[in-house]
Scaffold this motif. Structure first.
Motif, PDB file in Angstrom:
ATOM      1  N   SER A   1       0.806  -1.215   0.000  1.00  0.00           N
ATOM      2  CA  SER A   1       0.000   0.000   0.000  1.00  0.00           C
ATOM      3  C   SER A   1       0.845   1.274   0.000  1.00  0.00           C
ATOM      4  CB  SER A   1      -0.951  -0.003   1.202  1.00  0.00           C
ATOM      5  OG  SER A   1      -1.769   1.138   1.186  1.00  0.00           O
TER       6      SER A   1
ATOM      7  N   GLN B   1       4.215   3.792   1.825  1.00  0.00           N
ATOM      8  CA  GLN B   1       5.437   3.893   2.633  1.00  0.00           C
ATOM      9  C   GLN B   1       5.736   5.362   2.861  1.00  0.00           C
ATOM     10  OE1 GLN B   1       9.704   3.202   1.231  1.00  0.00           O
ATOM     11  NE2 GLN B   1       9.341   1.337   2.416  1.00  0.00           N
TER      12      GLN B   1
ATOM     13  N   ILE C   1       7.841   3.854   7.643  1.00  0.00           N
ATOM     14  CA  ILE C   1       6.706   2.980   7.952  1.00  0.00           C
ATOM     15  C   ILE C   1       6.158   2.439   6.641  1.00  0.00           C
ATOM     16  CG2 ILE C   1       4.367   2.827   8.874  1.00  0.00           C
ATOM     17  CD1 ILE C   1       5.067   4.977  10.869  1.00  0.00           C
ATOM     18  N   THR C   2       6.101   1.132   6.523  1.00  0.00           N
ATOM     19  CA  THR C   2       5.495   0.465   5.372  1.00  0.00           C
ATOM     20  C   THR C   2       4.252  -0.261   5.847  1.00  0.00           C
ATOM     21  OG1 THR C   2       7.666   0.146   4.360  1.00  0.00           O
ATOM     22  CG2 THR C   2       5.847  -1.183   3.504  1.00  0.00           C
ATOM     23  N   ASN C   3       3.125  -0.042   5.140  1.00  0.00           N
ATOM     24  CA  ASN C   3       1.859  -0.614   5.598  1.00  0.00           C
ATOM     25  C   ASN C   3       1.056  -1.053   4.385  1.00  0.00           C
ATOM     26  OD1 ASN C   3      -0.243  -1.416   7.186  1.00  0.00           O
ATOM     27  ND2 ASN C   3      -0.985   0.644   7.655  1.00  0.00           N
ATOM     28  N   GLY C   4       0.679  -2.343   4.346  1.00  0.00           N
ATOM     29  CA  GLY C   4      -0.106  -2.830   3.225  1.00  0.00           C
ATOM     30  C   GLY C   4      -0.662  -4.216   3.479  1.00  0.00           C
ATOM     31  N   ASN C   5      -1.395  -4.740   2.475  1.00  0.00           N
ATOM     32  CA  ASN C   5      -2.013  -6.056   2.561  1.00  0.00           C
ATOM     33  C   ASN C   5      -1.790  -6.799   1.256  1.00  0.00           C
ATOM     34  OD1 ASN C   5      -3.858  -6.077   5.180  1.00  0.00           O
ATOM     35  ND2 ASN C   5      -4.020  -4.040   4.245  1.00  0.00           N
TER      36      ASN C   5
ATOM     37  N   SER D   1      -1.673  -9.019   6.407  1.00  0.00           N
ATOM     38  CA  SER D   1      -1.169  -7.680   6.672  1.00  0.00           C
ATOM     39  C   SER D   1       0.353  -7.675   6.665  1.00  0.00           C
ATOM     40  CB  SER D   1      -1.681  -7.163   8.021  1.00  0.00           C
ATOM     41  OG  SER D   1      -1.113  -5.906   8.318  1.00  0.00           O
TER      42      SER D   1
ATOM     43  N   TYR E   1       3.341  -5.072   7.629  1.00  0.00           N
ATOM     44  CA  TYR E   1       3.635  -3.796   8.289  1.00  0.00           C
ATOM     45  C   TYR E   1       5.079  -3.817   8.775  1.00  0.00           C
ATOM     46  CZ  TYR E   1       3.449   0.044  11.662  1.00  0.00           C
ATOM     47  OH  TYR E   1       3.694   1.203  12.351  1.00  0.00           O
TER      48      TYR E   1
ATOM     49  N   GLU F   1       7.935  -1.038  10.658  1.00  0.00           N
ATOM     50  CA  GLU F   1       8.342   0.265  11.184  1.00  0.00           C
ATOM     51  C   GLU F   1       9.815   0.155  11.553  1.00  0.00           C
ATOM     52  OE1 GLU F   1       7.132   3.403  14.768  1.00  0.00           O
ATOM     53  OE2 GLU F   1       6.051   1.512  14.511  1.00  0.00           O
TER      54      GLU F   1
ATOM     55  N   PRO G   1       8.881  -5.906   6.043  1.00  0.00           N
ATOM     56  CA  PRO G   1       7.544  -6.433   6.337  1.00  0.00           C
ATOM     57  C   PRO G   1       7.526  -7.889   6.779  1.00  0.00           C
ATOM     58  CG  PRO G   1       7.455  -5.074   4.375  1.00  0.00           C
ATOM     59  CD  PRO G   1       8.895  -5.210   4.733  1.00  0.00           C
TER      60      PRO G   1
END
Length: 831
Positions: A664, A666, A695-699, A704, A706, A708, A741
């Motif tokens: 998603s 970063q 911070i990397t955040n996705g699915n 999930s 994630y 940090e 991740p």
């Protein structure tokens, strides 16, 4: 395997809503800047007072060194001839320019800079403004305590939109290739697989002489290893590019500038080196200019054997079983490579130049690897050992042709250029694999042919309005096609016939056509410089798996606004604020479904369904200059959508599939320092440190992902000059751990040492270098998921020692200028 992808139409729809507002605001903003600068930038001959006499005159000029490099922050003083006590002064800008506003009269001008002879000239400003043009400062040569002080070229030069690192004379780089030299450049990281990163991001654009090249075509890692380091003059680092540069590269651009000379007569340089592990090579660069013609050529050849080794331990936690295995790996990559570059400059007149050049490179490599798997059951008992070997023959060649036109007009600032470039790149790999377990034997062979054809057509025009405002515009088309025909055969145990594995038999075609146009306005009001631009790029990208009739086409129009502000303080301080929007299109290696079967338990592949990554980047920089050094500090922020991450997924048999997917978002914020200072005439230190938080955040498929992390990397270099002719340089590099991740990359460090001594009355140099003295440059990483725990350690190449001799024909050795940043633009570094 087909992977889920983000819908490109959703990207385009959301992008249009945002870009409609951006374009309106940018258009009005640029128009307002352009009009205001046009009004305030036009300075008349002088406003008349009550008796009709003008109040002020302008005295302007450009200060350069003996090599044509602009000198920033040189002292410019004008002393009145009528009253010698009245002195008016200024400092040159980063581009080496100066402007002094004076009352009508006669003045004595004096230009001064450290290690250069003062320039003195009488100037008459009674009737009109005076434009002095280019002022060239000559270096001093003084004998102080038997230490020779010469005009020197700084290792780092700070430009408005990029940093320039003059790596050509770094003794630690002797006997190195382009990839190894990039390892020494601040802000740049190169892992053991050869992946190049800038400020922690591997989405970086690599160019040669400002253009895409066949040497960085299909496989950037292998191509950079082929390019001898002694053909490289400088590395340009662009972290926030303006609109005239390609928008490609999330983190920015790295431009490798090759050596080229335009001095009159015959001159050149020659180099030979030998090292351990086996590293033998030689190169020559020759330049001859007579009248309107300048011939230049450079050739290089080398033989290298790079041993490497690795270890990993994999534990699998599946629904009905738990097991593990450890793997040891030894490898050698040995081969011969050659590179040649030839060209002619024809100076049609003093304002028009036509350049024709070409490049050819060829390599033959033998890549061997040996793997040993030890399988362990849930009770910790060894169940079997499996050995796997590969013997691969690899041949590569690159052919490139260029035609460049350059035309200036009334002033050098008004410029028209046109470029046409064509190149062909081929890579053929034939491998033989043999695997033996406790109760089976497996024999395989691979055949992989990669072919790239590329056309680049570009034209740029710069038009100045007065002395303060400049408009730039250009068009560019890049047409690229790569064919990758691959096949894996396996020998039948009973019939001994070769049978093709259908899962590894296909022809992958990659077509990428990018059409671009840009417009950019820049201007200056007193000490404030401003630049704003907009670049539009239309991308037409198609991937096709021919034998399975799988076709994927993406077409999208993207806009990339940029803005740069710079303010110069009187106390040798300057601030820079910049913004750019960038794109990272999926690279060929990220799309191709098949990589290698060297390790068939850890299968790496691409993903034909990857989408581009869009990034917003903001940077604030501060440059402080002293007589003996510089300090550059920068704060930067990046926000990226559709970030590509490598995902590792195990199957029920313990095989691991590793492939890239679009996650998603970063967000990354960082702080970077580059410090260079001469403590004494004989001792210079350089320190570069970059720390960032992301911070990397996705699915992906309902899972999930994630991460940090706070990480950092730094490099410290110290250089001593002793006994007049001996240079000693040592450098220490450290990369801190960082979270991913699915796990963690561990720390890495190395220590290099270099010594060089001048011989043959300064025309020759003998250099010794030791890279990775502690043999510690190893990539270590961990994967920690509910079904897989993995620890890995791998070294791409071992510690190496190199002895080199270079000879300069009709060239003076260029020594460092004591760590102070310089100015001026490179002719070869035009993007």
């Amino acid at each position: 395997m087909l992977y889920k992808a983000l819908n490109p139409m959703n990207i385009i729809r959301s992008e249009r809503l945002i870009l409609a507002r951006i374009m309106r605001q940018l258009f009005y903003g640029i128009l307002l800047v352009f009009l205001s600068l046009s009004v305030f930038g036009q300075r008349p001959e002088g406003r008349p007072n009550g008796d009709g006499r003008p109040l002020a005159r302008l005295l302007t000029g450009l200060v350069q060194d003996e090599n044509g490099q602009s000198i920033p922050y040189a002292s410019v003083a004008a002393r009145s001839m009528r009253d010698s006590t009245r002195i008016f002064g200024a400092a040159t800008t980063l581009e080496g320019k100066f402007e002094i506003q004076l009352r009508p009269g006669r003045y004595q001008l004096q230009v001064s800079f450290l290690s250069y002879q003062d320039f003195v000239q009488e100037v008459d400003l009674r009737e009109a403004n005076v434009e002095l043009g280019t002022i060239t400062l000559e270096p001093k040569t003084e004998l102080i305590d038997e230490v020779v002080v010469k005009g020197e070229k700084s290792y780092m030069e700070m430009k408005l939109d990029r940093r320039v690192y003059n790596v050509g004379k770094d003794p630690n780089n002797v006997g190195s290739n382009a990839q190894e030299i990039l390892e020494t450049v601040p802000s740049v990281e190169v892992d053991v697989d050869g992946t190049v990163s800038l400020r922690g991001s591997s989405n970086v654009r690599i160019l040669i002489d400002g253009k895409p090249s066949g040497l960085t075509g299909i496989s950037t890692q292998d191509a950079l290893r082929q390019l001898p380091g002694n053909l490289i003059d400088k590395i340009e680092v662009v972290t926030n590019a303006s609109a005239k540069y390609d928008a490609e590269g999330e983190a920015g651009i790295l431009n490798i500038v090759l050596k080229k000379d335009k001095r009159t007569g015959l001159n050149g340089s020659f180099e030979a080196n030998a090292g351990y592990p086996h590293n033998y090579g030689g190169s020559a660069s020759i330049n001859y200019r007579a009248g309107k013609v300048n011939f230049f050529t450079s050739v290089g050849a080398q033989y290298r054997n790079r041993p490497g080794s690795g270890y990993s331990f994999q534990q699998f936690f599946l629904e009905d079983t738990t097991f593990a295995y450890e793997r040891t790996r030894d490898q050698e990559r040995a081969g011969v490579s050659g590179n040649g570059r030839f060209g002619i400059d024809y100076f049609i007149d003093d304002k028009t130049t036509l350049t024709s050049s070409g490049m050819y490179s060829r390599s033959w490599n033998n890549n061997n690897s040996s793997l040993l798997y030890t399988d362990i059951d849930e009770n910790g008992a060894i169940t079997q050992q499996v050995s796997r070997t590969e013997d691969e023959i690899e041949q590569q060649q690159n052919v490139e042709a260029n035609l460049n036109f350059r035309r200036t007009f009334k002033t050098e600032d008004q410029l028209l250029t046109a470029d046409v470039r064509w190149f062909l790149s081929e890579d053929l790999e034939d491998g033989a694999l043999f695997e033996q377990g406790s109760d089976y034997i497996l024999t395989q062979r691979t055949d992989n042919l990669e072919n790239e054809r590329n056309w680049l057509i570009q034209t740029d025009y710069v038009h100045p309005f007065g002395d303060k405002v400049k408009l730039e515009t250009g068009l560019k088309a890049t047409l690229r096609r790569i064919d990758n025909d691959y096949r894996v055969d396996e020998q039948n145990d009973s019939t001994l016939e070769w049978e093709t594995l259908t899962a590894f038999d296909n022809n992958f075609i990659f077509d990428e056509n990018v059409y671009a146009a840009y417009m950019m306005a820049s201007g200056k009001v007193k000490r404030l410089s401003m630049q704003g631009g907009l670049r539009a790029e239309y991308s037409d990208v198609t991937t096709e798996l021919v034998k399975t009739n799988e076709r994927n086409n993406r077409k999208y129009l993207s806009f990339f606004p940029t803005a740069h502000l710079s303010y110069e303080f009187a106390s040798n301080n300057s601030l820079q604020l910049s913004y750019s929007r960038r794109i990272s299109r999926p690279r060929f290696r990220e799309l191709i479904p098949f990589f290698s079967l060297t390790d068939n338990r850890n299968f790496r592949s691409g993903n034909p369904n990857l989408n581009p990554v869009f990034t917003h980047s903001v940077e604030l920089g501060h440059l402080k200059t002293w007589d003996n050094g510089t300090l550059l500090s920068s704060v930067y922020y990046r926000h990226s959508d559709g970030v590509v991450e490598q995902i590792s997924q195990p199957d029920s048999t313990g095989f691991i599939n590793r492939f890239p997917v679009n996650l998603s978002t970063q967000d990354a914020v960082g702080l970077e320092f580059s410090f260079s200072y001469s403590l004494f005439k004989w001792w210079r230190v350089m320190l570069n440190a970059n720390g960032f938080y992301s911070i990397t955040n996705g699915n992906y498929e309902g899972q999930s992902f994630y991460a940090e992390t706070f990480s950092a990397q730094g490099r410290f270099t110290s250089k001593w000059t002793v006994w007049k002719r001996l240079d000693i340089q040592t450098a220490f590099m450290y990369q801190a751990p960082r979270n991913t991740p699915q796990g963690r990359n561990l720390s890495m460090y190395s220590w290099d040492l270099g010594l060089s001594v001048d011989v043959l009355k300064g025309n020759g140099t003998v250099t010794f270098s030791a890279k990775d003295l502690l043999n510690s440059r190893r990539r270590r990483w961990e994967i920690d998921t509910p079904t897989l725990v993995s620890t890995n350690d791998f070294q791409w190449r071992a510690r190496q020692f190199t002895l080199s001799f270079s000879y300069r024909l009709n060239q003076n050795k260029k020594r460092d200028r004591g760590g102070r940043g310089g100015g001026g633009d490179s002719e070869d570094g035009d993007f």
